[in-house]
Design an enzyme around this catalytic site. Structure first.
Site, PDB file in Angstrom:
ATOM      1  N   ASP A 216      23.439  15.456  15.646  1.00 17.34           N
ATOM      2  CA  ASP A 216      23.732  15.094  14.255  1.00 17.34           C
ATOM      3  C   ASP A 216      24.599  13.841  14.177  1.00 17.34           C
ATOM      4  OD1 ASP A 216      23.574  15.331  11.533  1.00 17.34           O
ATOM      5  OD2 ASP A 216      25.000  16.984  11.357  1.00 17.34           O
TER       6      ASP A 216
ATOM      7  N   ARG B  24      19.420   3.709   8.266  1.00 18.08           N
ATOM      8  CA  ARG B  24      19.440   4.990   8.973  1.00 18.08           C
ATOM      9  C   ARG B  24      18.451   5.008  10.138  1.00 18.08           C
ATOM     10  NH1 ARG B  24      21.752   9.279   6.433  1.00 18.08           N
ATOM     11  NH2 ARG B  24      20.360  10.706   7.509  1.00 18.08           N
TER      12      ARG B  24
ATOM     13  N   HIS C  65      18.577   6.484  14.067  1.00 16.29           N
ATOM     14  CA  HIS C  65      17.634   7.415  14.709  1.00 16.29           C
ATOM     15  C   HIS C  65      17.084   6.841  16.009  1.00 16.29           C
ATOM     16  CE1 HIS C  65      17.951  10.132  11.430  1.00 16.29           C
ATOM     17  NE2 HIS C  65      17.291   9.402  10.560  1.00 16.29           N
TER      18      HIS C  65
ATOM     19  N   SER D  21      14.215  19.568  11.514  1.00 16.13           N
ATOM     20  CA  SER D  21      14.285  20.937  10.994  1.00 16.13           C
ATOM     21  C   SER D  21      13.264  21.149   9.881  1.00 16.13           C
ATOM     22  CB  SER D  21      15.690  21.218  10.452  1.00 16.13           C
ATOM     23  OG  SER D  21      15.886  20.543   9.226  1.00 16.13           O
ATOM     24  N   THR D  22      13.014  22.416   9.561  1.00 13.56           N
ATOM     25  CA  THR D  22      12.092  22.716   8.458  1.00 13.56           C
ATOM     26  C   THR D  22      12.658  22.163   7.140  1.00 13.56           C
ATOM     27  OG1 THR D  22      13.129  24.918   8.375  1.00 13.56           O
ATOM     28  CG2 THR D  22      10.982  24.779   9.434  1.00 13.56           C
TER      29      THR D  22
ATOM     30  N   TRP E  86      12.141  18.002   5.819  1.00 11.93           N
ATOM     31  CA  TRP E  86      11.043  17.482   4.979  1.00 11.93           C
ATOM     32  C   TRP E  86      11.553  17.059   3.605  1.00 11.93           C
ATOM     33  CZ3 TRP E  86       6.899  16.299   7.599  1.00 11.93           C
ATOM     34  CH2 TRP E  86       6.523  17.067   8.705  1.00 11.93           C
TER      35      TRP E  86
ATOM     36  N   ARG F 118      13.884  15.006   3.138  1.00 11.87           N
ATOM     37  CA  ARG F 118      14.366  13.614   3.217  1.00 11.87           C
ATOM     38  C   ARG F 118      13.322  12.662   2.628  1.00 11.87           C
ATOM     39  NH1 ARG F 118      18.280  12.899   8.397  1.00 11.87           N
ATOM     40  NH2 ARG F 118      19.344  14.889   8.151  1.00 11.87           N
TER      41      ARG F 118
ATOM     42  N   LEU G 125      14.479  20.504  35.326  1.00 12.16           N
ATOM     43  CA  LEU G 125      15.022  20.899  34.023  1.00 12.16           C
ATOM     44  C   LEU G 125      13.941  21.382  33.052  1.00 12.16           C
ATOM     45  CD1 LEU G 125      17.669  20.716  32.195  1.00 12.16           C
ATOM     46  CD2 LEU G 125      16.665  18.592  31.328  1.00 12.16           C
TER      47      LEU G 125
ATOM     48  N   ARG H 254      28.214  23.874  11.353  1.00 15.23           N
ATOM     49  CA  ARG H 254      27.287  24.891  10.853  1.00 15.23           C
ATOM     50  C   ARG H 254      26.031  24.873  11.720  1.00 15.23           C
ATOM     51  NH1 ARG H 254      27.735  20.931   7.239  1.00 15.23           N
ATOM     52  NH2 ARG H 254      25.993  19.489   7.128  1.00 15.23           N
ATOM     53  N   LEU H 255      25.221  25.916  11.575  1.00 19.65           N
ATOM     54  CA  LEU H 255      24.042  26.043  12.432  1.00 19.65           C
ATOM     55  C   LEU H 255      22.796  25.399  11.841  1.00 19.65           C
ATOM     56  CD1 LEU H 255      24.358  29.636  13.933  1.00 19.65           C
ATOM     57  CD2 LEU H 255      24.389  27.470  15.164  1.00 19.65           C
ATOM     58  N   SER H 256      22.776  25.191  10.531  1.00 18.05           N
ATOM     59  CA  SER H 256      21.602  24.568   9.888  1.00 18.05           C
ATOM     60  C   SER H 256      20.277  25.183  10.356  1.00 18.05           C
ATOM     61  CB  SER H 256      21.601  23.049  10.117  1.00 18.05           C
ATOM     62  OG  SER H 256      22.767  22.460   9.573  1.00 18.05           O
TER      63      SER H 256
END
Ligand code: IPE
Ligand code: IPE
Ligand code: MG
Length: 238
Positions: free
Chosen positions: A15, A28, A32, A60-61, A64, A66, A126, A189-191
């Site tokens: 994040d 932005r 990224h 994340s779900t 979308w 954004r 890994l 937070r876990l978002s």
């Protein structure tokens, strides 16, 4: 490093790309791009210090919601990353898997993911998981739908459903739960990330923004984890 306690599985919420770019008066999308560049070093360092599983939250779900522009940029970065990954996975002996509902992604992306998962499956270094269009609630609902279906078809009996069986219906099937969860950028937070799997993980919230999260930042996270006393409902030994 010998005195360190190495987490078997580290999960990361990458994040702060947007804020990193804003501080530099850049769009932005630049944040990224720089953030994505961190991944290779991160994987190499994780493998070097003995981490077996690394799981990163890439989309994340909820992402979308954004702007279309930002989503297009993120998908472009993803395409480039996937195109590069077959070679990189081989060079670094990495097995790559994707968590999340990929059916909502463009077809060419879905195909790249399937190819990458298949080609990298025999690699023994890994285990690298990328969460894409991932949300824990979505994952659990998909799991429940499949459990119900399997019950109706007589493949499992209702009484057989326990925590182990349920876990095997999740996208993380066969992957141990994270020992350490890191979220950068100071957010705590876990978002909607790995809610089931992080039931007993240690949480670590460094202030650093994701594009600045280098190998020393990862090592510092492991050092802090080493200093913690993990408990599973029991009491301190000493
Ligand atoms: C994380 O950075 C990357 C993704 C969610 C894809 P953000 O884009 O959330 O950056 P901030 O939180 O706005 O700084
Ligand atoms: C979580 O970050 C998702 C990813 C890092 C991919 P967000 O920045 O989207 O989460 P919220 O909206 O701040 O909770
Ligand atoms: Mg964010």
């Amino acid at each position: 490093m010998e005195e360190w306690k190495i987490p078997t599985h580290i999960a990361i919420i990458m994040d702060g790309n947007g804020r990193w770019a804003k501080k530099r008066k850049m769009p932005r999308s630049f944040g990224h791009q720089q953030g994505a560049k961190r991944l290779e070093e991160l994987c190499r360092t994780a493998a070097e210090i003995g981490v077996k599983y690394l799981t990163v939250y890439a989309f994340s779900t909820e992402n979308w919601t954004r702007s279309e522009d930002e989503i297009t940029t993120l998908m472009k970065i993803l395409r480039n990353y996937l195109a590069d990954s077959i070679k990189k996975a081989k060079e670094n002996n990495m097995r790559i898997r994707v968590l999340g509902d990929i059916t909502r992604l463009d077809l060419d992306i879905q195909e790249s993911i399937q190819r990458l998962e298949k080609v990298s499956a025999p690699n023994t270094g890994l285990n690298f998981q990328i969460a894409l269009n991932y949300g824990s609630r979505n994952e659990m609902i998909r799991a429940v739908q499949q459990v119900v279906k399997d019950c109706q078809e007589g493949k499992i009996a209702v009484e057989e459903l326990d925590e182990t069986v349920f876990s095997s219906y999740l996208d993380t099937k066969g992957i141990p739960d994270p020992d350490l969860l890191i979220r950068t950028s100071g957010e705590q937070r876990l978002s909607n990330y790995l809610l089931w799997q992080c039931a007993y993980s240690e949480f670590y919230f460094p202030e650093v923004l994701w594009p600045d999260f280098d190998k020393n930042a990862l090592k510092e996270a492991v050092r802090q984890y080493t200093a913690r006393d993990r408990r599973f409902g029991g009491v301190y030994e000493s």
